[in-house]
Motif scaffolding. Structure first.
Motif, PDB file in Angstrom:
ATOM      1  N   GLN A   1       7.354   6.841  10.384  1.00  0.00           N
ATOM      2  CA  GLN A   1       6.445   7.492  11.338  1.00  0.00           C
ATOM      3  C   GLN A   1       4.980   7.171  11.033  1.00  0.00           C
ATOM      4  N   ASN A   2       4.682   6.954   9.773  1.00  0.00           N
ATOM      5  CA  ASN A   2       3.295   6.722   9.366  1.00  0.00           C
ATOM      6  C   ASN A   2       2.853   5.268   9.482  1.00  0.00           C
ATOM      7  N   GLY A   3       3.698   4.401  10.054  1.00  0.00           N
ATOM      8  CA  GLY A   3       3.257   3.026  10.322  1.00  0.00           C
ATOM      9  C   GLY A   3       3.562   2.028   9.224  1.00  0.00           C
ATOM     10  N   SER A   4       4.524   2.352   8.353  1.00  0.00           N
ATOM     11  CA  SER A   4       4.935   1.379   7.340  1.00  0.00           C
ATOM     12  C   SER A   4       5.723   0.243   8.017  1.00  0.00           C
ATOM     13  N   SER A   5       5.533  -1.008   7.575  1.00  0.00           N
ATOM     14  CA  SER A   5       6.303  -2.125   8.150  1.00  0.00           C
ATOM     15  C   SER A   5       7.534  -2.458   7.331  1.00  0.00           C
ATOM     16  N   ALA A   6       7.538  -2.071   6.059  1.00  0.00           N
ATOM     17  CA  ALA A   6       8.686  -2.342   5.189  1.00  0.00           C
ATOM     18  C   ALA A   6       8.656  -1.373   4.027  1.00  0.00           C
ATOM     19  N   LEU A   7       9.852  -0.989   3.573  1.00  0.00           N
ATOM     20  CA  LEU A   7       9.954  -0.074   2.434  1.00  0.00           C
ATOM     21  C   LEU A   7      10.339  -0.834   1.181  1.00  0.00           C
ATOM     22  N   VAL A   8       9.737  -0.453   0.054  1.00  0.00           N
ATOM     23  CA  VAL A   8      10.228  -0.929  -1.246  1.00  0.00           C
ATOM     24  C   VAL A   8      10.768   0.297  -1.969  1.00  0.00           C
ATOM     25  N   VAL A   9      12.038   0.254  -2.314  1.00  0.00           N
ATOM     26  CA  VAL A   9      12.647   1.404  -2.972  1.00  0.00           C
ATOM     27  C   VAL A   9      13.311   0.954  -4.265  1.00  0.00           C
ATOM     28  N   GLY A  10      12.889   1.538  -5.361  1.00  0.00           N
ATOM     29  CA  GLY A  10      13.458   1.198  -6.649  1.00  0.00           C
ATOM     30  C   GLY A  10      14.367   2.287  -7.156  1.00  0.00           C
ATOM     31  N   ARG A  11      13.808   3.147  -8.024  1.00  0.00           N
ATOM     32  CA  ARG A  11      14.633   4.106  -8.751  1.00  0.00           C
ATOM     33  C   ARG A  11      15.446   5.049  -7.875  1.00  0.00           C
ATOM     34  N   SER A  12      14.962   5.368  -6.653  1.00  0.00           N
ATOM     35  CA  SER A  12      15.737   6.273  -5.781  1.00  0.00           C
ATOM     36  C   SER A  12      17.102   5.678  -5.450  1.00  0.00           C
TER      37      SER A  12
ATOM     38  N   CYS B   1       0.856  -1.192   0.000  1.00  0.00           N
ATOM     39  CA  CYS B   1       0.000   0.000   0.000  1.00  0.00           C
ATOM     40  C   CYS B   1       0.890   1.238   0.000  1.00  0.00           C
ATOM     41  N   SER B   2       0.268   2.378  -0.099  1.00  0.00           N
ATOM     42  CA  SER B   2       1.015   3.632   0.023  1.00  0.00           C
ATOM     43  C   SER B   2       1.282   3.889   1.503  1.00  0.00           C
ATOM     44  N   ALA B   3       2.398   4.527   1.802  1.00  0.00           N
ATOM     45  CA  ALA B   3       2.706   4.854   3.196  1.00  0.00           C
ATOM     46  C   ALA B   3       1.636   5.776   3.791  1.00  0.00           C
ATOM     47  N   TYR B   4       0.921   6.487   2.931  1.00  0.00           N
ATOM     48  CA  TYR B   4      -0.158   7.358   3.420  1.00  0.00           C
ATOM     49  C   TYR B   4      -1.289   6.535   4.051  1.00  0.00           C
ATOM     50  N   GLU B   5      -1.377   5.257   3.665  1.00  0.00           N
ATOM     51  CA  GLU B   5      -2.496   4.431   4.127  1.00  0.00           C
ATOM     52  C   GLU B   5      -2.108   3.471   5.241  1.00  0.00           C
ATOM     53  N   ALA B   6      -0.810   3.411   5.577  1.00  0.00           N
ATOM     54  CA  ALA B   6      -0.307   2.362   6.476  1.00  0.00           C
ATOM     55  C   ALA B   6      -0.998   2.387   7.846  1.00  0.00           C
ATOM     56  N   GLN B   7      -1.103   3.568   8.425  1.00  0.00           N
ATOM     57  CA  GLN B   7      -1.700   3.676   9.764  1.00  0.00           C
ATOM     58  C   GLN B   7      -3.161   3.249   9.747  1.00  0.00           C
ATOM     59  N   MET B   8      -3.865   3.752   8.756  1.00  0.00           N
ATOM     60  CA  MET B   8      -5.291   3.415   8.618  1.00  0.00           C
ATOM     61  C   MET B   8      -5.475   1.895   8.502  1.00  0.00           C
ATOM     62  N   ILE B   9      -4.587   1.239   7.755  1.00  0.00           N
ATOM     63  CA  ILE B   9      -4.709  -0.215   7.551  1.00  0.00           C
ATOM     64  C   ILE B   9      -4.387  -0.974   8.843  1.00  0.00           C
TER      65      ILE B   9
END
Ligand code: C5P
Length: 238
Positions: A207-218, A163-171
């Motif tokens: 801070q927004n409640g993400s459990s894991a990051l997926v980072v590609g092009r950055s 999901c988007s990190a914007y939605e992590a807390q809500m989920i």
């Protein structure tokens, strides 16, 4: 539960380019890498085996979405590969999600592997509010749609969502704190968003409640990939 290492999306067209990229990292450093459709369709399961043999953990992101029988049979194959995470699409429905999980469990058991954790895609992070209304013709907004798909995945015994990190807390609130929220759409400050519509920095995502990051092009397109990776790690862990 937080996955400590950012997951690097190896969105490369072939093995040679992929291994050249990985060569920049210290030989004994174990990374968490994501193999997506591009690399998997180019190189097949051998790519998974090779990266595992190098000591990396694998997120096999094939986003399987089909009738339940087909997805179950596919997941039975993927379950044998010894990957840590894999994906399906929540809009496939509860029957397909449960079939996917069953297939993974069976495949892993047959091969003596640990069962990969299964994540559902809710809405792609390239989807925006306009697309939800005008292209998907949903009567709810993007957030409501994401929440509903996350609840469906949770009720179908999946291990988390992408999901988007914007939605992590809500989920987390709508499901359980242990239900994984794996978030792509991550950018370092000032980074180009590209086709992603909802981007966030690693520290904000934590801070927004993400459990894991997926980072590609950055990371993969950065002038100094190692420096970019270390920056993402520092921001994510602090
Ligand atoms: O380059 P970037 O960091 O935008 O890459 C994001 C990765 O995450 C890509 O491999 C993409 O397929 C994946 N992804 C995504 N949005 C989702 C699910 C997966 O961007 N909802």
């Amino acid at each position: 539960m937080k996955i400590d290492r950012p997951i690097i999306a190896l969105d490369f067209p072939d093995k040679e380019i992929c291994l050249n990229f990985l060569k920049q990292f210290p030989k004994d450093e174990s990374l968490f890498v994501k193999i997506g459709m591009e690399l998997f369709y180019a190189e097949g399961p051998d790519m998974v085996k090779e990266l595992k043999a190098m000591g990396h953990d694998i997120f096999l992101d094939l986003k399987c979405h089909d009738i339940p029988h087909t997805v179950e049979a596919t997941m039975r194959i993927l379950g044998k590969l010894g990957v840590a995470l894999t994906t399906t699409h929540a809009p496939g429905g509860s029957e397909m999600l449960k079939a996917a999980k069953n297939g993974l469990i069976e495949g892993a058991l047959q091969a003596g592997q640990k069962t990969p954790r299964l994540l559902a895609i809710t809405q792609l992070t390239s989807t925006d509010e306009r697309m939800v209304k005008e292209e998907q013709l949903l009567s709810c907004n993007l957030n409501e749609s994401v929440k509903s798909y996350a609840k469906l995945a949770y009720a179908s015994n999946l291990d988390g969502v992408v999901c988007s990190a914007y939605e992590a807390q809500m989920i987390a609130e709508a499901t359980s704190p242990d239900f994984l929220r794996v978030t792509p759409g991550i950018r370092l400050l000032g980074g180009d968003a590209g086709d992603q519509k909802r981007v966030m920095t690693p520290d904000k995502a934590a801070q927004n409640g993400s459990s894991a990051l997926v980072v590609g092009r950055s990371i993969t397109q950065a002038p100094d990939a190692i420096l970019a990776y270390r920056q993402v790690c520092d921001l994510w862990r602090n």
